[in-house]
Design a protein around this motif. Structure first.
Motif, PDB file in Angstrom:
ATOM      1  N   LEU A 245     -20.254  19.059  31.550  1.00 40.31           N
ATOM      2  CA  LEU A 245     -19.278  18.234  30.870  1.00 40.31           C
ATOM      3  C   LEU A 245     -18.980  17.040  31.775  1.00 40.31           C
ATOM      4  CD1 LEU A 245     -17.860  18.828  28.181  1.00 40.31           C
ATOM      5  CD2 LEU A 245     -15.966  19.771  29.493  1.00 40.31           C
TER       6      LEU A 245
ATOM      7  N   ASN B 176     -11.497  15.995  22.725  1.00 35.03           N
ATOM      8  CA  ASN B 176     -12.597  16.690  22.043  1.00 35.03           C
ATOM      9  C   ASN B 176     -13.717  15.740  21.660  1.00 35.03           C
ATOM     10  OD1 ASN B 176     -13.493  19.246  21.153  1.00 35.03           O
ATOM     11  ND2 ASN B 176     -13.214  18.609  19.035  1.00 35.03           N
TER      12      ASN B 176
ATOM     13  N   GLY C 165     -11.195  23.867  19.660  1.00 37.14           N
ATOM     14  CA  GLY C 165     -11.567  24.996  18.807  1.00 37.14           C
ATOM     15  C   GLY C 165     -10.539  26.109  18.872  1.00 37.14           C
ATOM     16  N   GLY C 166     -10.956  27.318  18.460  1.00 34.02           N
ATOM     17  CA  GLY C 166     -10.048  28.470  18.421  1.00 34.02           C
ATOM     18  C   GLY C 166      -9.491  28.796  19.799  1.00 34.02           C
TER      19      GLY C 166
ATOM     20  N   ALA D 217      -9.089  26.788  22.350  1.00 38.97           N
ATOM     21  CA  ALA D 217      -8.138  25.741  22.750  1.00 38.97           C
ATOM     22  C   ALA D 217      -6.785  25.969  22.079  1.00 38.97           C
ATOM     23  CB  ALA D 217      -8.689  24.367  22.364  1.00 38.97           C
TER      24      ALA D 217
ATOM     25  N   GLU E  48     -11.949  33.593  13.218  1.00 40.77           N
ATOM     26  CA  GLU E  48     -11.195  32.846  12.205  1.00 40.77           C
ATOM     27  C   GLU E  48     -11.359  33.461  10.811  1.00 40.77           C
ATOM     28  OE1 GLU E  48     -11.955  28.578  12.797  1.00 40.77           O
ATOM     29  OE2 GLU E  48     -11.813  28.959  14.947  1.00 40.77           O
TER      30      GLU E  48
ATOM     31  N   ARG F  23     -11.027  16.677  14.975  1.00 37.81           N
ATOM     32  CA  ARG F  23     -10.542  18.042  15.224  1.00 37.81           C
ATOM     33  C   ARG F  23      -9.347  18.012  16.187  1.00 37.81           C
ATOM     34  NH1 ARG F  23     -14.680  22.793  16.924  1.00 37.81           N
ATOM     35  NH2 ARG F  23     -13.604  24.445  15.814  1.00 37.81           N
TER      36      ARG F  23
ATOM     37  N   VAL G  20     -19.433  24.285  26.986  1.00 33.55           N
ATOM     38  CA  VAL G  20     -20.336  23.603  27.920  1.00 33.55           C
ATOM     39  C   VAL G  20     -20.185  24.213  29.326  1.00 33.55           C
ATOM     40  CG1 VAL G  20     -21.076  21.380  28.851  1.00 33.55           C
ATOM     41  CG2 VAL G  20     -20.088  21.502  26.565  1.00 33.55           C
TER      42      VAL G  20
ATOM     43  N   THR H 110     -14.322  24.302  26.067  1.00 31.98           N
ATOM     44  CA  THR H 110     -15.572  24.120  25.334  1.00 31.98           C
ATOM     45  C   THR H 110     -16.603  25.112  25.887  1.00 31.98           C
ATOM     46  OG1 THR H 110     -16.748  22.571  26.776  1.00 31.98           O
ATOM     47  CG2 THR H 110     -15.093  21.614  25.299  1.00 31.98           C
TER      48      THR H 110
ATOM     49  N   THR I  85     -15.457  15.909  18.852  1.00 27.72           N
ATOM     50  CA  THR I  85     -15.154  15.499  17.484  1.00 27.72           C
ATOM     51  C   THR I  85     -13.673  15.165  17.436  1.00 27.72           C
ATOM     52  OG1 THR I  85     -16.784  17.120  16.775  1.00 27.72           O
ATOM     53  CG2 THR I  85     -15.359  16.213  15.055  1.00 27.72           C
TER      54      THR I  85
ATOM     55  N   GLY J   1     -11.592  20.349  24.547  1.00 32.14           N
ATOM     56  CA  GLY J   1     -11.978  21.200  23.421  1.00 32.14           C
ATOM     57  C   GLY J   1     -10.817  21.347  22.457  1.00 32.14           C
TER      58      GLY J   1
HETATM   59  P1  ATR Z   1     -14.045  28.649  20.355  1.00 31.74           P
HETATM   60  O1  ATR Z   1     -13.436  29.600  19.382  1.00 31.74           O
HETATM   61  O2  ATR Z   1     -14.734  29.339  21.510  1.00 31.74           O
HETATM   62  O3  ATR Z   1     -13.080  27.607  20.813  1.00 31.74           O
HETATM   63  P2  ATR Z   1     -15.245  26.715  18.579  1.00 31.74           P
HETATM   64  O4  ATR Z   1     -14.072  26.797  17.657  1.00 31.74           O
HETATM   65  O5  ATR Z   1     -16.626  26.664  18.016  1.00 31.74           O
HETATM   66  O6  ATR Z   1     -15.260  27.932  19.602  1.00 31.74           O
HETATM   67  O7  ATR Z   1     -15.022  25.438  19.543  1.00 31.74           O
HETATM   68  C1  ATR Z   1     -15.936  25.054  20.498  1.00 31.74           C
HETATM   69  C2  ATR Z   1     -15.419  23.824  21.253  1.00 31.74           C
HETATM   70  O8  ATR Z   1     -16.420  23.427  22.203  1.00 31.74           O
HETATM   71  C3  ATR Z   1     -15.163  22.616  20.365  1.00 31.74           C
HETATM   72  O9  ATR Z   1     -14.088  21.870  20.886  1.00 31.74           O
HETATM   73  C4  ATR Z   1     -16.487  21.848  20.500  1.00 31.74           C
HETATM   74  O10 ATR Z   1     -16.387  20.469  20.212  1.00 31.74           O
HETATM   75  P3  ATR Z   1     -16.563  19.933  18.695  1.00 31.74           P
HETATM   76  O11 ATR Z   1     -15.279  20.201  17.988  1.00 31.74           O
HETATM   77  O12 ATR Z   1     -16.874  18.504  18.859  1.00 31.74           O
HETATM   78  O13 ATR Z   1     -17.730  20.721  18.115  1.00 31.74           O
HETATM   79  C5  ATR Z   1     -16.758  22.049  21.957  1.00 31.74           C
HETATM   80  N1  ATR Z   1     -18.178  21.813  22.307  1.00 31.74           N
HETATM   81  C6  ATR Z   1     -19.230  22.631  22.049  1.00 31.74           C
HETATM   82  N2  ATR Z   1     -20.373  22.077  22.526  1.00 31.74           N
HETATM   83  C7  ATR Z   1     -20.026  20.896  23.121  1.00 31.74           C
HETATM   84  C8  ATR Z   1     -20.736  19.864  23.815  1.00 31.74           C
HETATM   85  N3  ATR Z   1     -22.053  19.942  24.001  1.00 31.74           N
HETATM   86  N4  ATR Z   1     -20.038  18.815  24.299  1.00 31.74           N
HETATM   87  C9  ATR Z   1     -18.697  18.728  24.130  1.00 31.74           C
HETATM   88  N5  ATR Z   1     -17.960  19.662  23.472  1.00 31.74           N
HETATM   89  C10 ATR Z   1     -18.613  20.727  22.978  1.00 31.74           C
END
Ligand code: ATR
Length: 290
Positions: free
Chosen positions: A212, A156, A134-135, A137, A72, A161, A204, A202, A158, A132
């Motif tokens: 998960l 997700n 994040g990027g 997703a 990013e 997000r 996980v 994610t 969070t 998920g």
């Molecule tokens: P990437 O680019 O690989 O998608 P990222 O942008 O850091 O990495 O996103 C990681 C994703 O994994 C997010 O959706 C994160 O959830 P949050 O937005 O709540 O942080 C999810 N994630 C990581 N660890 C997790 C966990 N223990 N349980 C559930 N979701 C998790």
């Protein structure tokens, strides 16, 4: 490998980068095609990212893959970005066109190509749950959304997000039903019972760490459970899905096809994906890709 005065350079920028399996995967293709190119790993701390990007220009490096944690932040150092990157906000491939650095994202292409190749899956008219936001997703969402699915649920941990991702995609794809939900077993049941595909984006389950909690039993027997993690090749989520008799899809195909698309952007050549798969499998089995 015969390095000459004419050898061109490709590579990957990340931090850490020591476990990436992209170098063996790309170098296997380069060797097979007999090209005078070498693909190298570059470990770049976040504080050095801008210098490293300028180095791509200064050294005339042909092209670069970008991995964690730079996907990013690298966007702001580039000269141009593709339409997909505007939506995803993350870059995994840089093409150096005569000193002009162009950012692309081939992850979503890699994902849907692998689903098509391995399971002949097409997203048109389907109901999809993405775990998920994040990027990764967003990359997958972009590639799936253009295929006109009926609905995409973004779940997700969070919730804010997921809500913000859904807001952006709703505007861009008004004909698709989007919803943002919290990752919670009970909440997900209602969506899982109609789902054609669920995708874990994610982290996980990576290196078998964490599980998960998802109500896989609620899925129809025809549903596909997909995980973009490729180490292990079969994640705890996929193991559970298999035991329940569901169709499973692992992350190695996505890695291969995103790499093949990057290779095409850099060289104009269609990479032989069988060669990539063999090299990637060998690297994962010998401990790479962590
Ligand atoms: P990437 O680019 O690989 O998608 P990222 O942008 O850091 O990495 O996103 C990681 C994703 O994994 C997010 O959706 C994160 O959830 P949050 O937005 O709540 O942080 C999810 N994630 C990581 N660890 C997790 C966990 N223990 N349980 C559930 N979701 C998790």
């Amino acid at each position: 490998m015969n390095i000459t005065g004419k050898t061109k350079i490709l590579g990957i920028l990340g931090y850490p980068v020591n476990h990436t399996i992209s170098p063996p995967m790309h170098n296997a293709v380069i060797k097979m095609l007999g090209l005078d190119i070498v693909y190298l790993p570059f470990e770049v701390k976040p504080s050095n990212l801008q210098h490293a990007v300028n180095g791509i220009r200064g050294l005339g490096i042909l092209g670069i893959n970008i991995t964690i944690p730079h996907k990013e932040t690298v966007v702001k150092f580039l000269d141009k970005i593709s339409e997909e990157v505007k939506l995803i906000g993350a870059v995994n491939t840089i093409v150096n066109k005569d000193g002009c650095l162009i950012g692309h994202n081939t992850d979503g292409y890699g994902y849907i190509t692998s689903l098509k190749e391995e399971l002949n899956f097409s997203a048109k008219g389907k109901k999809i749950v993405i775990l998920g936001a994040g990027g990764a997703a967003r990359g997958i969402l972009t590639a799936l959304a253009v295929k006109k699915p009926e609905a995409i649920i973004v779940a997700n941990r969070t919730i804010a997000r997921a809500v913000s991702v859904v807001k952006i995609f709703k505007e861009k794809f008004p004909n698709i039903k989007f919803e943002a939900v919290y990752i919670d077993e009970d909440m997900l049941k209602a969506y899982f019972q109609y789902a054609d595909l669920i995708v874990n984006t994610t982290s996980v389950g990576m290196k078998k760490k964490g599980i998960l909690k998802t109500p896989l039993e609620a899925l129809p027997k025809t549903a596909i459970v997909s995980d973009i993690i490729y180490n292990p090749l079969e994640t705890p989520l996929l193991e559970r899905a298999k035991k329940l008799g569901l169709i499973t899809h692992g992350g190695l195909g996505m890695l291969i096809h995103q790499g093949a698309k990057s290779f095409k952007l850099w060289t104009g050549i269609d990479a032989p994906t069988k060669v990539m798969r063999k090299a990637a499998l060998k690297a994962v089995k010998s401990g790479g890709g962590k």
